[in-house]
Scaffold this motif. Structure first.
Motif, PDB file in Angstrom:
ATOM      1  N   LEU A   1      -4.178   9.913   8.563  1.00 17.69           N
ATOM      2  CA  LEU A   1      -4.582   9.399   7.253  1.00 17.69           C
ATOM      3  C   LEU A   1      -5.959   9.947   6.910  1.00 17.69           C
ATOM      4  N   ASN A   2      -6.193  10.258   5.640  1.00 24.07           N
ATOM      5  CA  ASN A   2      -7.505  10.757   5.264  1.00 24.07           C
ATOM      6  C   ASN A   2      -7.938  10.196   3.922  1.00 24.07           C
ATOM      7  N   LEU A   3      -9.019  10.765   3.372  1.00 23.24           N
ATOM      8  CA  LEU A   3      -9.628  10.167   2.184  1.00 23.24           C
ATOM      9  C   LEU A   3      -8.721  10.181   0.953  1.00 23.24           C
ATOM     10  N   SER A   4      -7.643  10.960   0.973  1.00 24.04           N
ATOM     11  CA  SER A   4      -6.749  10.949  -0.185  1.00 24.04           C
ATOM     12  C   SER A   4      -5.800   9.746  -0.157  1.00 24.04           C
ATOM     13  N   ASN A   5      -5.768   9.019   0.941  1.00 23.23           N
ATOM     14  CA  ASN A   5      -4.926   7.818   1.026  1.00 23.23           C
ATOM     15  C   ASN A   5      -5.636   6.607   0.427  1.00 23.23           C
ATOM     16  N   PRO A   6      -4.855   5.632  -0.051  1.00 28.11           N
ATOM     17  CA  PRO A   6      -5.484   4.376  -0.464  1.00 28.11           C
ATOM     18  C   PRO A   6      -6.220   3.738   0.721  1.00 28.11           C
ATOM     19  N   ILE A   7      -7.308   3.043   0.400  1.00 29.25           N
ATOM     20  CA  ILE A   7      -8.093   2.371   1.427  1.00 29.25           C
ATOM     21  C   ILE A   7      -7.221   1.434   2.265  1.00 29.25           C
ATOM     22  N   GLY A   8      -6.236   0.815   1.620  1.00 29.61           N
ATOM     23  CA  GLY A   8      -5.344  -0.095   2.343  1.00 29.61           C
ATOM     24  C   GLY A   8      -4.622   0.603   3.484  1.00 29.61           C
TER      25      GLY A   8
ATOM     26  N   TYR B   1       0.834  -1.207   0.000  1.00 28.07           N
ATOM     27  CA  TYR B   1       0.000   0.000   0.000  1.00 28.07           C
ATOM     28  C   TYR B   1       0.870   1.260   0.000  1.00 28.07           C
ATOM     29  N   ALA B   2       1.962   1.210   0.762  1.00 27.58           N
ATOM     30  CA  ALA B   2       2.719   2.432   1.042  1.00 27.58           C
ATOM     31  C   ALA B   2       3.689   2.797  -0.074  1.00 27.58           C
TER      32      ALA B   2
ATOM     33  N   GLY C   1     -13.593   6.399  10.454  1.00 28.92           N
ATOM     34  CA  GLY C   1     -12.568   7.075   9.666  1.00 28.92           C
ATOM     35  C   GLY C   1     -11.996   8.284  10.395  1.00 28.92           C
TER      36      GLY C   1
ATOM     37  N   ILE D   1      -5.636   3.460   4.980  1.00 29.21           N
ATOM     38  CA  ILE D   1      -6.629   3.903   5.964  1.00 29.21           C
ATOM     39  C   ILE D   1      -6.996   2.741   6.887  1.00 29.21           C
ATOM     40  N   THR D   2      -7.064   1.567   6.325  1.00 33.25           N
ATOM     41  CA  THR D   2      -7.503   0.394   7.078  1.00 33.25           C
ATOM     42  C   THR D   2      -6.356  -0.282   7.822  1.00 33.25           C
TER      43      THR D   2
ATOM     44  N   ILE E   1      -9.300   7.272  12.761  1.00 33.77           N
ATOM     45  CA  ILE E   1      -8.065   6.975  12.027  1.00 33.77           C
ATOM     46  C   ILE E   1      -7.366   8.274  11.641  1.00 33.77           C
ATOM     47  N   LYS E   2      -8.159   9.230  11.171  1.00 37.25           N
ATOM     48  CA  LYS E   2      -7.582  10.510  10.771  1.00 37.25           C
ATOM     49  C   LYS E   2      -6.909  11.193  11.964  1.00 37.25           C
TER      50      LYS E   2
END
Lengths: 393, 393
Positions: free
Chosen positions: A194-201, A128-129, A185, A203-204, A188-189
């Motif tokens: 991490l926010n909505l511009s990150n891949p879901i992977g 992901y990273a 979410g 964020i999760t 997490i933020k």
């Protein structure tokens, strides 16, 4: 654990904080994360309960902070089983000596507590990273890096290494689902930046790193037992296990105990962190470096000695900024010798060159021993460490 | 598929759009999602390739829209294998007749294509979406609802039902990881209307619903074969498989083909959707309802007949708002009889009461047959449907 680099976690430790990584800032982090300093009373209790001398990294405040280590020691004193959880984001083929620190310490904890060690290889998270590697490569690196970890001397009967990619499922996924239900979410933020511009992977991902902190994630290993985890980690990872502890409350799971370390500095200065992605290759000692390279790199490292020998003899070295000296706090175990060096270098009796040579000798031996141990690890040994069912009758 | 209710997906079909669910609005949705109307030419091709009469739901525009159904028919004509993918979010113990529609249709497709059917029971997703149920309850409901699904007549050798909670891992998780790498939070927000205030489980869920659309997610079933999926679904789910098709491009996977249905209206009016969470219990026919209850509920359903018999004989019924008549388009297979009713009811020769009685008889038979079939499903049959390895030699 070092799956997430400091500089990707702006909300927690931003690069500004990291470039002023002196003792006072570590203390700020301890406050920020609601942790506690490991003091002498706790170290005495540790030695009494484990019957083992406290590791020099504990005594020299490298592993300096904790949560619930005292409670965990009470459990152990009562005859309760505990387990150690750590992990690694498999990145480059060649790990550096900073990568070994958490595993050398986890191996020490395994011996001290006679405990099972669980090691998560987060191949999915590295995928992901980073944009430059395929999932297959990350998975392959998990096994390559596992050899370096095993070479630290873990007990094959009590150590379980797993590729997250291959292992998510069953009881582990069940706890991930509970985490995904109880975490929004926004949490997490707030905690991980991490926010909505990150891949879901990405964020999760925290859910996937946190889940192994609970014995119920490993039914094959712990069956139905409720076993408390002890998690040694770099202080930058503390935020994960704050979430883990809140989650434990919700689920009525045993709360994991944690021990936090400072960062091994890069060779160019103690206000940096050793990183294999550093732009300066001379800043990092890789486990694949030979004696000549190590001598060259240490020779170039930032020194706290004075510019001329006369001045140095007169004023002595500034130990707090001398990288070679700081490395000796990690790698020179002999307390008497270490004390002598401290006195003689700070007073100017010993020179920067002498200090660097002592360190070079130590690191060359460390790297050579590690290579020898690593070469002994064949496919069968590797498979044994990745087998979660090996102790089932 | 009906894992996500329309009214939770504001970005796609908001309740306003749903309350005006007339033909013209469905057409708007088709445009919005980049889908295509299933026309007579395509139906003829379907009949030619499958050698089977088109289902009345295809002919009566209940399954009315598609993507790549023509391409899929070419594959089948070339002798290529395809598979059907559908799913259910297990909610209440008692499913309603609207829930049966997609499975009756998937069973028809299984026969028409002699194809494997994969059915995802999204117990984890229901746990994320509802606060009142435990994960164990959702998992238990997956098996309860599976009995209702199996009772539709699926071939046990070619049908695989899985609890997502129990099955995520291995090749399925591998594709989820690829999806989690290539999808950002903003894409999820844009397509599904989910944002940081949602639980991580909900934000991530689309990845878990999409992954089974690819044969590479089921190595046990398809081994290394690249098999194209055909996915029948309610039009509200189309957004998932737009994401799936983009992902297929990126991964060079076969693009899934889709067929979309309209919603079975609730009994109180054709501008509602039959929903077990409706506040009006009389709006829903449950599979557990007996003949007396069904008769009572249909009796109360919204009628397009006129207020007095004289007026009705003179003007006839408004078929477009008559729920019982609309239900006959679903449940009265006999085309001749259906045409006769259409003529006689719209002209006032038949009364609303007669129409409702015909529907009651059909639904009582449907529900009774379903009960009988369901009662035959014991633990062994159930286990067979959940066994992904049953066809391995």
């Amino acid at each position: 654990m070092s799956q997430i680099d400091c500089d990707t976690k702006d909300e927690v430790i931003n690069p500004q904080e990291l470039t002023s990584c002196k003792v006072v800032d570590y203390m700020k982090l301890v406050d920020k994360f609601g942790c506690h300093i490991i003091d002498n009373t706790l170290l005495e209790k540790f030695e009494k309960v484990t019957g083992k001398k406290a590791h020099v990294w504990l005594k020299r405040n490298i592993y300096f902070s904790h949560q619930d280590l005292d409670t965990l020691l009470d459990l152990v004193a009562d005859g309760k089983e505990i387990f150690i959880y750590t992990g690694r984001g498999p990145s480059s083929n060649s790990m550096h000596i900073g990568h070994l620190v958490p595993f050398m310490f986890a191996k020490y904890l395994q011996d001290a507590f006679n405990a099972i060690v669980i090691i998560q290889m987060s191949d999915d998270e590295k995928y992901y990273a980073r944009d430059s590697v395929s999932l297959d490569e990350c998975n392959k690196l998990a096994y390559e890096n596992a050899k370096d970890i095993i070479a630290c001397g873990f007990n094959p009967l009590k150590t379980f290494i797993f590729s997250n990619l291959e292992t998510v499922g069953g009881s582990l996924f069940r706890n991930i689902v509970h985490l995904m239900k109880t975490t929004t979410g926004n949490q997490i933020k707030g905690a991980y930046g991490l926010n909505l511009s990150n891949p879901i992977g990405q964020i999760t991902w925290p859910m996937f790193q946190i889940a192994p902190a609970f014995s119920s994630s490993f039914e094959n290993i712990f069956h139905k037992k409720n076993v408390t985890a002890l998690i040694p980690m770099g202080i930058d990872q503390a935020v994960y296990f704050r979430t883990a502890r809140d989650f434990a409350d919700k689920m009525k799971y045993p709360k994991p105990a944690t021990i936090h370390s400072k960062f091994l500095p890069g060779l160019e200065g103690i206000n940096t962190k050793m990183s294999s992605t550093s732009t300066n290759a001379n800043s990092v000692i890789f486990l694949s470096d030979n004696a000549v390279t190590i001598k060259k790199k240490i020779g170039l490292s930032f020194s706290g000695g004075k510019n001329t020998l006369i001045e140095h003899r007169l004023l002595g070295a500034d130990l707090s900024v001398d990288v070679a000296y700081q490395y000796l706090t990690y790698f020179l175990e002999d307390d008497d010798k270490f004390q002598q060096i401290t006195t003689d270098y700070s007073s100017g009796i010993m020179t920067s060159g002498q200090i660097k040579q002592i360190l070079v000798d130590l690191l060359v031996e460390l790297v050579n021993t590690h290579k020898k141990n690593r070469d002994l690890i064949d496919a069968i040994v590797l498979r044994q460490f990745f087998d979660m069912t090996k102790n089932d009758l």
